[in-house]
Design a protein around this motif. Sequence first.
Motif, PDB file in Angstrom:
ATOM      1  N   ILE A 163       0.843  -1.204   0.000  1.00 56.85           N
ATOM      2  CA  ILE A 163       0.000   0.000   0.000  1.00 56.85           C
ATOM      3  C   ILE A 163       0.878   1.255   0.000  1.00 56.85           C
ATOM      4  CG2 ILE A 163      -1.611   1.365   1.407  1.00 56.85           C
ATOM      5  CD1 ILE A 163      -2.847  -1.375   2.260  1.00 56.85           C
ATOM      6  N   LEU A 164       1.921   1.252   0.802  1.00 50.98           N
ATOM      7  CA  LEU A 164       2.845   2.386   0.864  1.00 50.98           C
ATOM      8  C   LEU A 164       3.570   2.574  -0.470  1.00 50.98           C
ATOM      9  CD1 LEU A 164       3.929   4.523   2.844  1.00 50.98           C
ATOM     10  CD2 LEU A 164       5.765   2.923   3.397  1.00 50.98           C
ATOM     11  N   LEU A 165       4.024   1.485  -1.066  1.00 54.87           N
ATOM     12  CA  LEU A 165       4.720   1.541  -2.350  1.00 54.87           C
ATOM     13  C   LEU A 165       3.821   2.128  -3.433  1.00 54.87           C
ATOM     14  CD1 LEU A 165       7.247   0.764  -4.041  1.00 54.87           C
ATOM     15  CD2 LEU A 165       6.109  -1.413  -4.482  1.00 54.87           C
ATOM     16  N   ILE A 166       2.599   1.648  -3.523  1.00 59.15           N
ATOM     17  CA  ILE A 166       1.661   2.147  -4.538  1.00 59.15           C
ATOM     18  C   ILE A 166       1.309   3.604  -4.269  1.00 59.15           C
ATOM     19  CG2 ILE A 166      -0.699   1.915  -5.425  1.00 59.15           C
ATOM     20  CD1 ILE A 166      -0.350  -1.152  -4.972  1.00 59.15           C
ATOM     21  N   SER A 167       1.029   3.937  -3.013  1.00 59.72           N
ATOM     22  CA  SER A 167       0.656   5.316  -2.665  1.00 59.72           C
ATOM     23  C   SER A 167       1.768   6.301  -2.993  1.00 59.72           C
ATOM     24  CB  SER A 167       0.311   5.427  -1.176  1.00 59.72           C
ATOM     25  OG  SER A 167      -0.779   4.609  -0.865  1.00 59.72           O
TER      26      SER A 167
END
Length: 192
Positions: free
Chosen positions: A33-37
């Motif tokens: 989620i952090l990577l995509i965000s």
Amino acid sequence: MEGSRFCGEAHEKNTKRKRRLGDRVFMDALALILLISLGVIGLCLIPLGLPGLWVMVVGIIAYGWLTSFRTVSALTIGIVLVIAVIGEIIESWLGFRFAKRYGGSSRSGWGALIGGLIGAVIGVPIAIIGSVIGAFIGSFIGAALFEFSASRQAGVATRAGWGAVVGRAAAAAMKIALGLVIAAIAAFAALS
């Protein structure tokens, strides 16, 4: 008695193993989620003249850290760092190059750089698009003023200003392309 103690120990080990697996799944999901965000935010920041490539690099490093660097190696981090540095160099170089290509001097290149930075800062109070518009207008004004101070010819100064605007647009396009390369590297790392 001995058998029930063995079963109890086995059950306790199995419970700990499940807990560790659950923690790992949670951290992997959080990391993704952090990577995509950060990837999406980074790509959105690039046209605004903000450090979007660096936000994406931080996302990849954070993903690696949260997943114990199982799929993100030092080589991967090194590659995205080099791409981000190249993006910054290209951004600066294109402003100079286009200002000179359109008839300006090195002085107009410096004017484009300084004017673009000042314009971006002045434009910040206007939500989202203000810094972009400010950077373009600032690049034009900076290149034109610096060139006019050197050549005293309005036509040459105007052409240098337009060159600075074209250079800024080309630089934004190039940095978005590099951002997409970083996003592809991140996706490959996440799916490995």
